[in-house]
Design an enzyme around this catalytic site. Sequence first.
Site, PDB file in Angstrom:
ATOM      1  CE1 TYR A 296      34.137   7.225 -76.561  1.00  0.00           C
ATOM      2  CE2 TYR A 296      33.918   9.379 -76.937  1.00  0.00           C
ATOM      3  CZ  TYR A 296      33.509   8.320 -76.917  1.00  0.00           C
ATOM      4  OH  TYR A 296      32.132   8.154 -77.566  1.00  0.00           O
TER       5      TYR A 296
ATOM      6  NE  ARG B  35      33.260  27.671 -58.540  1.00  0.00           N
ATOM      7  CZ  ARG B  35      31.924  27.852 -58.909  1.00  0.00           C
ATOM      8  NH1 ARG B  35      31.917  28.603 -60.198  1.00  0.00           N
ATOM      9  NH2 ARG B  35      31.059  27.385 -58.360  1.00  0.00           N
TER      10      ARG B  35
ATOM     11  CG  HIS C 270      36.190  20.414 -57.172  1.00  0.00           C
ATOM     12  ND1 HIS C 270      36.671  21.571 -56.656  1.00  0.00           N
ATOM     13  CD2 HIS C 270      35.674  20.981 -58.312  1.00  0.00           C
ATOM     14  CE1 HIS C 270      36.724  22.468 -57.389  1.00  0.00           C
ATOM     15  NE2 HIS C 270      36.019  22.096 -58.472  1.00  0.00           N
TER      16      HIS C 270
END
Length: 841
Positions: A132, A43, A89
Amino acid sequence: MFDMPRRTTAPDQDFQERIVDIDVAAEMRTSFLEYAYSVIYQRALPDARDGLKPVQRRILYSMSEMGLRPDRGHVKSSRVVGEVMGKLHPHGDAAIYDALVRMAQPFSMRLPLVDGHGNFGSPDDAPAAMRYTEARLAPAAMLMVQSIDEETVDFRPNYDGQETEPAVLPAAFPNLLVNGASGIAVGMATNIPPHNLAEVIGAARHLLKKPDATLDELMQFVPGPDLPTGGLIIGLDAIREAYETGRGTFRMRARATIENVTARRKAIVVTELPFNVGPERVVAKIKELVQAKKLVGIADLKDLTDRHKGLRLVIEVKTGFNPEAVLEELYRLTPMEETFGINSVALVDGQPRTLGLRDLLAVYVNHRLEVVRRRSAYRRRKREERLHLVEGLITALLNIDEVIQVIRTSDDPAHARSRLMETFGLSEAQAGYILDTPLRRLTRYDKLELEREKEGLQAEIAELNAILGSEDRLRRVVSKELAEVAKKYGTPRRTQLLDSAEAALKTAIPLEVADDPCLVLLSSTGLIARTADASPLPGDGPRAPHDVLVSAVRTTVRGEVGVITSKGRMIRVSVVELPTLPASGDPPSLAGAQPVTEYVTLEPDEHVVGLGSLDEAGHGIALGTAQGVVKRVAPDYPVNRDDFEIISLREGDRVVGAVELESPDHDLVFITSDAQLLRFPAATVRPQGRPAGGVAGIRLAEGARVIWFGAVDPARESRVVTVAGSSTALPGTQTGTVKVSDYAVFPPKGRATGGVRAQRFLKGEDVLLLAWAGPAPAKAISPSGQPVELPAELGRRDGSGTRLMHRIAAIGGAIGAAPPARPAEDRAEEAAPAPDAGTAE
């Protein structure tokens, strides 16, 4: 009531076999180590080779596999996030989208890897939701995945073993240094600033050429970070320490300039902020400090940032404060100056290490050498395989009839393959390729093409063998490819590097402007300015082209002066707001002065006639009006008003002259349109309060009017200059006649008398066009700004004038005292006969 089931066994008999006794400390230790390992390697920390965290690498690889290249259209970000999360992932979609957004932000990445479409946020605001926004790979990201399908990197299984993912990307440029990295793991963190692509590649190429290069040599190419938001970096010693040890701290400053937002106010204009600092954060902090009165000197703050002009914060500075000192306070108290702590921790061979600049470049260079080596080996193998097939085809073309005969007489493809191999000595791959080749390709023209292809393949194989067989050749190939990347994607440096000593030089500036003595000057064309000191003016007076002085008032920088208008108003003007001229020269220039109308508001039929001091310890201001009224104003000006009357004018009257009295022993002088001059001691005029209308100064003949009023020191050598002409001539068409007289030849008279004649009119002359009296020598200029030579002084005070070759626009002397320049129409109106206005008593 429901019947409860009856237990047929002992209470703990069912679970006796499933209970395992463990040591809590051992379990916590094991679980924590597994969690820490996962955070560190999966990570938080980037790989030193491609500079990417696992989630970033998976995003770029997935977008490449999806075909989201720069020449394709954008797709919804949620589609990319879903693809990454479903295949590679297995963490939250928020983490994936955050990483995607960061790679698309030009203020976060020095070379963005994702081309975002939509609202991807700002340093102050979060981006829009993934549904969006749209995304595709940026051109630079294609360099990261370039030749990934040529066995240049290792692949490993994904989290469930159903897919594979690259352990590292080929990375055709040093991404870790160029775009930087930040992350917090367990027990460690990384924070690497972005750098300039061309500079980093230059250092990498130098390291390829000289593997034993020192840090100082590499810093000749990479002098320091180059932040996406620009700004300033202060502390070069700290940067060198960080490049040497992997840890260090430097200061980031906003880039700001001092500009004139208006003629009377300066502002600090901020165009670049420190890395990861947004304008809203700066604005909020400044407002907080101003309200708490911890930050002084700021009058207003405007955020004029937009998409076209970029960042622009305008911080207006109060008058009386040094903008440079206010800027230093902003650096000290607000996020306009921030620190950046370098902590270069990255994974090397699967282990977290703290790396300096040389180590980071060495890891990348070794990775790139390995990528190009594996790519060359892959390409050589593929070309050798193709060459083998081409040679088989050429053999078939040379024996085309026999090949066709063998194929036609064979029972099946397998029989044909084996017979071709036996007959012509072909390999199984060659025989199979011949069988799969359409018969139409086996023509004489295709034979020529195959021969050319064979020669090209042999040349490529020889080149690849040379690369794989020579370490120097391999390094030159890598260096050349890096140079091409720098040429295509390199940009100029945005961040300026400053040594700590250079920035410290500015901290000694006082916050408030010193209250030093100065002179406020008003010119005949209405320009106003202050000098840098109060030194005496030179003999011929400060003069700029087209200009002479009207007034010169001694005051201090933090003081105030009064601007006196033709309507008898006095308007306060803060001296510190006025533009500063250099110290007196020979002669000093008024080029830096500003129009007085920038500092006062005038009515359409009003103009400025002079300046006056607001010091109550002085002798007051003397005023003269067109109707012959004189007044000494008692210096009791109101302190709470910026605009007030200092004389009550009769209807139709106006002030023609205003002068600061240096001594009551000076003479007050009137010169009228009919060439009469009256001088009398200023002590004969009693000071009056502001509402008073003054007393009779000169008795005017019928139709006459005062055209000039001022004060003259009788103990000083002075001159009187008058210019006569015709009242019927069109304004601006006549030059007239000029006469220069010694002031001493004019006898003093009593106040309210008619005075004596100053010039005898010649034929055709009936009015004075211009007049002036003041310290010698007298100077005159034409409307074009050229000096006009005045005639020699006449002994007779009432003699006639000398014809002029050029028209005079303004007259001045050692300290000015010229009438304000007005349109020629106004002067003609003054010269024209007027009805008797009477005498003020």
